[in-house]
Design an enzyme around this catalytic site. Structure first.
Site, PDB file in Angstrom:
ATOM      1  N   SER A  64       1.092  -1.184   0.013  1.00 35.04           N
ATOM      2  CA  SER A  64       0.055  -0.032   0.195  1.00 35.04           C
ATOM      3  C   SER A  64       1.021   1.228  -0.126  1.00 35.04           C
ATOM      4  CB  SER A  64      -0.964   0.100   1.259  1.00 35.04           C
ATOM      5  OG  SER A  64      -1.824  -0.978   1.284  1.00 35.04           O
TER       6      SER A  64
HETATM    7  N1  SAH Z   1      -1.034  -4.924   4.162  1.00 34.84           N
HETATM    8  C1  SAH Z   1       0.010  -5.359   3.018  1.00 34.84           C
HETATM    9  C2  SAH Z   1      -1.077  -4.494   1.783  1.00 34.84           C
HETATM   10  C3  SAH Z   1      -1.223  -6.071   0.832  1.00 34.84           C
HETATM   11  S1  SAH Z   1      -2.494  -5.717  -0.527  1.00 34.84           S
HETATM   12  C4  SAH Z   1       1.222  -4.605   3.020  1.00 34.84           C
HETATM   13  O1  SAH Z   1       1.289  -3.720   3.638  1.00 34.84           O
HETATM   14  O2  SAH Z   1       1.913  -4.995   1.837  1.00 34.84           O
HETATM   15  C5  SAH Z   1      -3.815  -6.851   0.009  1.00 34.84           C
HETATM   16  C6  SAH Z   1      -3.505  -8.113   0.405  1.00 34.84           C
HETATM   17  O3  SAH Z   1      -4.990  -8.706   0.851  1.00 34.84           O
HETATM   18  C7  SAH Z   1      -2.942  -8.850  -0.609  1.00 34.84           C
HETATM   19  O4  SAH Z   1      -1.712  -9.705   0.012  1.00 34.84           O
HETATM   20  C8  SAH Z   1      -4.082 -10.002  -0.691  1.00 34.84           C
HETATM   21  O5  SAH Z   1      -3.632 -11.534  -1.044  1.00 34.84           O
HETATM   22  C9  SAH Z   1      -4.774 -10.031   0.781  1.00 34.84           C
HETATM   23  N2  SAH Z   1      -6.496 -10.480   0.737  1.00 34.84           N
HETATM   24  C10 SAH Z   1      -7.376 -10.471  -0.230  1.00 34.84           C
HETATM   25  N3  SAH Z   1      -8.382 -11.029   0.018  1.00 34.84           N
HETATM   26  C11 SAH Z   1      -7.945 -11.662   1.343  1.00 34.84           C
HETATM   27  C12 SAH Z   1      -8.822 -12.387   2.312  1.00 34.84           C
HETATM   28  N4  SAH Z   1     -10.131 -12.806   2.200  1.00 34.84           N
HETATM   29  N5  SAH Z   1      -8.138 -12.663   3.481  1.00 34.84           N
HETATM   30  C13 SAH Z   1      -6.816 -12.494   3.695  1.00 34.84           C
HETATM   31  N6  SAH Z   1      -6.043 -11.785   2.793  1.00 34.84           N
HETATM   32  C14 SAH Z   1      -6.599 -11.302   1.548  1.00 34.84           C
END
Ligand code: SAH
Length: 213
Positions: A64
């Site tokens: 993000s």
């Molecule tokens: N917090 C992360 C941002 C990652 S983007 C960082 O700091 O890098 C969002 C993430 O949510 C992705 O890795 C994706 O695989 C995950 N995601 C999507 N749907 C999800 C679900 N139902 N349960 C858990 N994770 C999920």
């Protein structure tokens, strides 16, 4: 895994940028100033690590934008020792911010590749979440509930009921809600079935996906 003076300098500029955009919480700003964000990214993007932008990580996901991470974290108003659940571990950057603030961090990721990579990586940097879970964030983590705060870092088409149910009284859920564009939304638990709702403008996240396991 090098963190040079150049990186540190770029990071201070990033802190200034995020502050200029409206982030006030000194602890959040300090966390961003401390965390070597370049190490959370694939080598092709290292030069961009200290721009205030989202970038691709593995499995078609993104790390993000720092401003977004700061904005969501500020809304949680974390105190040392708070129990915080993150949905969407991804690169682990947001989890590292939560650790820097002294939270007990639980984080769920549904992509196995990211789960494995980040589980190995965070401890190498000295960040020790209580638990990283490979699973479906829509369900939350009932066995560890209730939480002082829950932060969803993917765009949720709707607010999953289990997440509201797993908040302590006074606990906060920060969740971007919407399909193509999401409204940053804060829910504060006021009673067994009462929640206060606040909205904070538009953001764009990769989607919170239904469980595929
Ligand atoms: N917090 C992360 C941002 C990652 S983007 C960082 O700091 O890098 C969002 C993430 O949510 C992705 O890795 C994706 O695989 C995950 N995601 C999507 N749907 C999800 C679900 N139902 N349960 C858990 N994770 C999920």
């Amino acid at each position: 895994m090098k963190d040079t003076f150049k990186h540190k300098g770029l990071r201070q500029k990033l802190v200034e940028t995020v502050k200029f955009k409206g982030i006030k919480d000194e602890n959040v700003l300090r966390a961003i100033g401390n965390i070597p964000r370049h190490l959370f990214m694939d080598s092709g993007f290292l030069d961009h690590a200290y721009q205030d932008k989202a970038f691709p990580i593995a499995a078609n996901q993104t790390i993000s934008q720092p401003y977004t991470v700061a904005f969501q974290t500020e809304l949680l108003q974390i105190k040392k020792g708070n129990k915080i659940l993150e949905i969407g571990t991804g690169s682990g950057y947001q989890a590292a911010v939560l650790c820097e603030l002294g939270a007990k961090v639980y984080s769920i990721e549904r992509q196995q590749e990211l789960f494995k990579k980040t589980s190995k990586f965070l401890p190498k940097l000295g960040y020790m979440p209580k638990k990283l879970i490979f699973g479906d964030g829509y369900k939350g983590l009932p066995e560890e509930a209730p939480f002082d705060g829950i932060i969803v870092t993917a765009g949720a088409p709707f607010v999953p009921k289990p997440l509201l149910a797993q908040l302590k009284l006074g606990g906060k859920l920060v969740i971007p809600v919407g399909d193509d564009v999401q409204t940053m939304t804060l829910y504060i638990r006021k009673g067994a079935k009462e929640f206060e709702k606040h909205e904070f403008g538009d953001f764009r996240f990769v989607p919170l996906l239904e469980d595929k396991n």
